[in-house]
Design a protein around this motif. Structure first.
Motif, PDB file in Angstrom:
ATOM      1  N   ILE A  38      60.929 -51.592 -87.383  1.00 59.91           N
ATOM      2  CA  ILE A  38      59.739 -50.860 -87.829  1.00 59.91           C
ATOM      3  C   ILE A  38      59.733 -49.401 -88.309  1.00 59.91           C
ATOM      4  N   VAL A  39      60.811 -48.813 -87.655  1.00 62.95           N
ATOM      5  CA  VAL A  39      61.204 -47.705 -88.220  1.00 62.95           C
ATOM      6  C   VAL A  39      61.733 -47.610 -89.748  1.00 62.95           C
ATOM      7  N   VAL A  40      62.507 -48.562 -90.080  1.00 62.72           N
ATOM      8  CA  VAL A  40      63.075 -48.689 -91.319  1.00 62.72           C
ATOM      9  C   VAL A  40      61.987 -49.070 -92.469  1.00 62.72           C
ATOM     10  N   PHE A  41      61.132 -49.943 -92.017  1.00 64.27           N
ATOM     11  CA  PHE A  41      60.041 -50.216 -92.912  1.00 64.27           C
ATOM     12  C   PHE A  41      59.209 -49.123 -93.207  1.00 64.27           C
ATOM     13  N   VAL A  42      58.526 -48.463 -92.012  1.00 60.36           N
ATOM     14  CA  VAL A  42      57.762 -47.242 -92.238  1.00 60.36           C
ATOM     15  C   VAL A  42      58.210 -46.241 -92.908  1.00 60.36           C
ATOM     16  N   PHE A  43      59.413 -45.715 -92.545  1.00 59.69           N
ATOM     17  CA  PHE A  43      60.009 -44.659 -93.126  1.00 59.69           C
ATOM     18  C   PHE A  43      60.009 -45.152 -94.874  1.00 59.69           C
ATOM     19  N   THR A  44      60.511 -46.379 -95.114  1.00 58.79           N
ATOM     20  CA  THR A  44      60.703 -46.501 -96.471  1.00 58.79           C
ATOM     21  C   THR A  44      59.411 -46.408 -97.424  1.00 58.79           C
ATOM     22  N   ALA A  45      58.407 -47.120 -96.412  1.00 59.60           N
ATOM     23  CA  ALA A  45      56.930 -47.049 -97.057  1.00 59.60           C
ATOM     24  C   ALA A  45      56.339 -45.657 -97.157  1.00 59.60           C
ATOM     25  N   VAL A  46      56.781 -44.801 -96.230  1.00 62.27           N
ATOM     26  CA  VAL A  46      56.287 -43.522 -96.358  1.00 62.27           C
ATOM     27  C   VAL A  46      56.957 -42.818 -97.377  1.00 62.27           C
ATOM     28  N   SER A  47      58.076 -42.942 -97.614  1.00 55.74           N
ATOM     29  CA  SER A  47      59.113 -42.398 -98.590  1.00 55.74           C
ATOM     30  C   SER A  47      58.654 -42.839 -99.990  1.00 55.74           C
ATOM     31  N   VAL A  48      58.158 -44.007-100.301  1.00 55.03           N
ATOM     32  CA  VAL A  48      57.869 -44.565-101.499  1.00 55.03           C
ATOM     33  C   VAL A  48      56.559 -43.876-101.864  1.00 55.03           C
ATOM     34  N   LEU A  49      55.660 -43.842-101.005  1.00 52.58           N
ATOM     35  CA  LEU A  49      54.218 -43.344-101.149  1.00 52.58           C
ATOM     36  C   LEU A  49      54.095 -41.875-101.361  1.00 52.58           C
ATOM     37  N   LEU A  50      55.291 -41.022-100.656  1.00 54.58           N
ATOM     38  CA  LEU A  50      55.270 -39.425-100.817  1.00 54.58           C
ATOM     39  C   LEU A  50      56.005 -39.052-102.128  1.00 54.58           C
ATOM     40  N   LEU A  51      56.978 -39.707-102.515  1.00 53.26           N
ATOM     41  CA  LEU A  51      57.720 -39.285-103.754  1.00 53.26           C
ATOM     42  C   LEU A  51      56.894 -39.072-104.920  1.00 53.26           C
ATOM     43  N   PRO A  52      55.762 -39.862-105.291  1.00 50.72           N
ATOM     44  CA  PRO A  52      55.288 -39.384-106.569  1.00 50.72           C
ATOM     45  C   PRO A  52      54.301 -38.059-106.091  1.00 50.72           C
ATOM     46  N   VAL A  53      53.749 -38.282-105.149  1.00 56.17           N
ATOM     47  CA  VAL A  53      52.656 -37.226-104.684  1.00 56.17           C
ATOM     48  C   VAL A  53      53.474 -35.973-104.529  1.00 56.17           C
ATOM     49  N   ILE A  54      54.435 -35.774-103.836  1.00 58.52           N
ATOM     50  CA  ILE A  54      55.576 -34.309-103.761  1.00 58.52           C
ATOM     51  C   ILE A  54      55.868 -34.270-105.137  1.00 58.52           C
ATOM     52  N   LEU A  65      61.193 -26.888-106.567  1.00 55.71           N
ATOM     53  CA  LEU A  65      61.249 -27.763-105.857  1.00 55.71           C
ATOM     54  C   LEU A  65      61.869 -29.317-106.309  1.00 55.71           C
ATOM     55  N   LEU A  66      61.790 -29.321-107.656  1.00 57.39           N
ATOM     56  CA  LEU A  66      62.041 -30.773-108.013  1.00 57.39           C
ATOM     57  C   LEU A  66      63.431 -30.878-107.935  1.00 57.39           C
ATOM     58  N   GLY A  67      64.553 -30.094-107.580  1.00 50.44           N
ATOM     59  CA  GLY A  67      65.751 -30.420-107.591  1.00 50.44           C
ATOM     60  C   GLY A  67      66.214 -31.155-106.281  1.00 50.44           C
ATOM     61  N   GLY A  68      65.396 -30.533-105.075  1.00 44.64           N
ATOM     62  CA  GLY A  68      65.520 -31.293-103.561  1.00 44.64           C
ATOM     63  C   GLY A  68      64.373 -31.996-103.283  1.00 44.64           C
ATOM     64  N   ILE A  69      63.811 -32.552-104.256  1.00 49.07           N
ATOM     65  CA  ILE A  69      62.702 -33.505-103.877  1.00 49.07           C
ATOM     66  C   ILE A  69      63.019 -34.661-103.061  1.00 49.07           C
ATOM     67  N   SER A  70      64.247 -35.184-103.120  1.00 48.85           N
ATOM     68  CA  SER A  70      64.605 -36.220-102.130  1.00 48.85           C
ATOM     69  C   SER A  70      64.673 -35.971-100.820  1.00 48.85           C
ATOM     70  N   LEU A  71      65.376 -34.492-100.664  1.00 45.98           N
ATOM     71  CA  LEU A  71      65.428 -33.991 -99.327  1.00 45.98           C
ATOM     72  C   LEU A  71      63.810 -33.856 -98.668  1.00 45.98           C
ATOM     73  N   VAL A  72      63.081 -33.078 -99.426  1.00 46.65           N
ATOM     74  CA  VAL A  72      61.808 -32.953 -98.890  1.00 46.65           C
ATOM     75  C   VAL A  72      60.939 -34.188 -98.547  1.00 46.65           C
TER      76      VAL A  72
END
Length: 129
Positions: A38-54, A65-72
Motif C-alpha cells: 500500500i505504501v509503494v502504491f500510495v507513495f507512487t500515486a502521490v509523487s505522480v500527482l505532486l510532480l506537475p503541481v510542484i 527549486l526546479l533543480g531539486g524538484i524530485s527531492l521536494v
C-alpha cells in the motif's frame, strides 16, 4: 504491453527499492509487511500527482527549486504517505530528511537499471507516429 503500463511498473519497482533501502538503513523508519504494498502504491500515486503541481509552482514562484524538484516531491510524498497509510512510520525529522535522500537515490538508481535490465522495451526510444 502498453508503454504506460510498463512505465508505471518501472516507477513502482523503483519506489519500492528506495523505500526498502530506507527501511533497512534507518532505525525508526518502519513499514509492516502488509503496509509495504500500500505504501509503494500510495507513495507512487502521490509523487505522480505532486510532480506537475510542484513543477508549475516552481516555474512561477521559485525557479531555483526546479533543480531539486524530485527531492521536494519525495519529501512531500513521504509525509503525505505517512499521514494516509497506517503501518508506515518515518520516525521523526532526521529520518524524514535521510529517507528523502535514500528513497530518491534508490529510486533514481532503480529507475535507470529497471528499464535497462527488467523492462528493456522501455529503454528503447518511443516511436513517433
Amino acid at each position: 504491453m502498453p508503454r504506460f503500463v510498463l512505465s508505471a511498473a518501472a516507477h513502482l519497482i523503483a519506489n519500492a527499492v528506495g523505500l526498502m533501502l530506507a527501511t533497512i538503513l534507518l532505525e525508526g523508519f518502519n513499514m509492516s509487511f502488509f503496509a509495504m504494498v500500500i505504501v509503494v502504491f500510495v507513495f507512487t500515486a502521490v509523487s505522480v500527482l505532486l510532480l506537475p503541481v510542484i513543477r508549475k509552482i516552481s516555474e512561477k514562484k521559485m525557479p531555483e527549486l526546479l533543480g531539486g524538484i524530485s527531492l521536494v516531491v519525495t519529501f512531500a510524498g513521504l509525509l503525505i504517505t505517512e499521514m494516509l497509510v497506517s503501518g508506515f512510520e518515518i520516525g521523526g525529522i532526521p529520518n524524514l530528511l535521510a529517507a528523502t535522500l535514500i528513497v530518491w537515490l534508490g529510486a533514481l538508481i532503480a529507475g535507470v537499471l529497471v528499464p535497462k535490465y527488467l523492462l528493456p522495451s522501455l529503454a528503447k526510444p518511443k516511436a513517433h507516429t
